[in-house]
Design a protein around this motif. Structure first.
Motif: not given
Length: 69
Positions: A33-38
């Protein structure tokens, strides 16, 4: 009243990313999720589209949900 639009994505019953109209961005809750959010937060057209959903979906329907007799 302030209306908040939230769009959450789940995998295996675990929320991994969410768009929050009050923040105006995606927030990741897992490593994926953090990677996608970025990535998604760096796409201005995607952020504009999600932000517009607050007006399209929420503000259009709030009058229907809170009608007085």
């Amino acid at each position: 009243k302030d209306i908040q639009y939230i769009r959450s994505y789940y995998y295996n019953k675990l929320e991994f990313i969410r768009f929050d109209s009050n923040l105006g961005k995606y927030v990741g809750y897992t490593e994926l999720g953090v990677k996608n959010a970025e990535i998604w937060n760096n796409n201005p057209s995607l952020i504009a589209s999600e932000t517009a959903q607050r007006e399209v979906y929420c503000l259009t329907n709030v009058g229907i949900d809170y009608q007085t007799a």
